[in-house]
Scaffold this active site. Structure first.
Site, mmCIF file in Angstrom:
data_model
loop_
_atom_site.group_PDB
_atom_site.id
_atom_site.type_symbol
_atom_site.label_atom_id
_atom_site.label_comp_id
_atom_site.label_asym_id
_atom_site.label_seq_id
_atom_site.Cartn_x
_atom_site.Cartn_y
_atom_site.Cartn_z
ATOM 1 N N ASP A 46 0.818 -1.206 0.000
ATOM 2 C CA ASP A 46 0.000 0.000 0.000
ATOM 3 C C ASP A 46 0.855 1.261 0.000
ATOM 4 O OD1 ASP A 46 -2.527 -1.195 -0.035
ATOM 5 O OD2 ASP A 46 -2.530 -1.481 2.126
ATOM 6 N N GLY A 47 1.958 1.240 0.756
ATOM 7 C CA GLY A 47 2.843 2.401 0.791
ATOM 8 C C GLY A 47 3.425 2.718 -0.567
ATOM 9 N N ASN A 116 -4.405 9.517 1.764
ATOM 10 C CA ASN A 116 -4.888 8.826 2.964
ATOM 11 C C ASN A 116 -5.307 9.808 4.049
ATOM 12 O OD1 ASN A 116 -4.847 6.205 2.145
ATOM 13 N ND2 ASN A 116 -3.159 5.568 3.448
ATOM 14 N N ASP A 146 -2.133 13.309 21.812
ATOM 15 C CA ASP A 146 -0.891 12.946 21.138
ATOM 16 C C ASP A 146 -0.862 13.515 19.723
ATOM 17 O OD1 ASP A 146 0.141 11.616 23.275
ATOM 18 O OD2 ASP A 146 -0.191 9.598 22.499
ATOM 19 N N THR A 157 -9.542 3.427 6.516
ATOM 20 C CA THR A 157 -9.244 2.109 7.095
ATOM 21 C C THR A 157 -7.775 1.974 7.467
ATOM 22 O OG1 THR A 157 -8.872 1.143 4.899
ATOM 23 C CG2 THR A 157 -11.106 1.002 5.787
ATOM 24 N N TYR A 159 -4.507 4.608 9.113
ATOM 25 C CA TYR A 159 -4.170 5.212 10.400
ATOM 26 C C TYR A 159 -5.424 5.651 11.155
ATOM 27 C CZ TYR A 159 -1.231 8.024 13.590
ATOM 28 O OH TYR A 159 -0.592 8.559 14.674
#
Length: 257
Positions: A46-47, A116, A146, A157, A159
């Site tokens: 995916d990356g 994304n 954070d 779907t 991070y």
């Protein structure tokens, strides 16, 4: 050599499996440079698919991904057989990225695109403090966390889901604004916003509590302000086998235990 409906370019992640697959497919189906292709076939995870979308965005060439990585949520199953037939019946999904404009504490400005999500993350042991604005209206005076992220449906779907954000149907025209480990308000789970929304995060106490911003692969350190909106003037087309259409995958993910 197997005939194909239009010239193909094969690009691969820097792994042995992906590079070997690229070589075999190019020998079997022929291959041209991406600038001359009618379809770009991306081999990796995916990356790497996201990298391919960014790298060849200005070409406007559809991208068909095959999984030579791990998860492969945005990719089709890998097979060397019947590629021409698969491409001819593939379904198209047009993605519009988020545009991030990040202003650093020194006043410098960096733009980035994200298919994304755009995420803000604390840089030190101390929690970040953020003010949240939507369409020029202050919606949250202080979010202690954070970090926070704004996700597209295609990225919901990834991070976003890991941060307990909602899964968004592909055609919903909605963005997800999701906190990452919110401390105050402790029970705030985020918001669903129309895709036309213009979102702004102001970093409170930036010198004491520095924050970075990331749009897919563009990272900016020590930001003071981050503005985010969907850029409908930019588009990228992904191709999917009908039985593995992205819309169906996203819907199915909502019923995965």
């Amino acid at each position: 050599m197997t005939p194909v409906p239009q010239p193909l370019a094969f690009v691969a992640a820097d792994t042995a499996d992906a590079c070997a697959a690229r070589q075999r497919l190019a020998q079997r189906y022929g291959g041209v440079p991406p600038e001359e292709a009618g379809i770009i076939v991306a081999l990796g995870g995916d990356g790497f698919l996201l990298e391919t979308l960014h790298r060849y965005l200005t070409l406007g060439t559809p991208v068909y991904g095959m999984n030579r990585g791990s998860v492969g949520f945005l990719l089709n199953d890998f097979s060397e057989d019947g590629l021409s037939a698969r491409l001819m019946r593939a379904q198209r999904v047009v993605l519009h990225p988020l545009r991030m404009t990040a202003t650093r504490q020194d006043g410098s400005v960096t733009d980035g695109l994200a298919f994304n999500e755009v995420s803000l993350l604390r840089e030190t042991r101390q929690a970040a403090k953020l003010r949240v604005m939507v369409d020029g209206v202050e919606r949250m005076e202080e979010l202690v966390c954070d970090g926070a992220l704004v996700s597209t449906p295609a990225g919901s779907t990834a991070y976003n889901l890991s941060a307990h954000g909602p899964i968004l149907p592909l055609g919903a025209d909605i963005l997800a604004l999701t906190p990452i480990s919110a401390f105050r308000p402790r029970r705030w789970r985020g918001a669903l916003l129309p895709h036309t929304a213009k979102i702004r995060f102001d970093v409170l106490e930036p010198a004491k509590r520095p924050v970075s911003a990331v749009a897919d692969f563009t990272e900016v350190r020590d930001v003071a302000r981050v503005e985010i909106h969907e850029d409908r003037g930019v588009a990228s087309t992904l191709l999917f086998d009908p039985e593995l259409a992205l819309e169906e995958r996203i819907l199915k993910e909502q019923f995965t235990p």
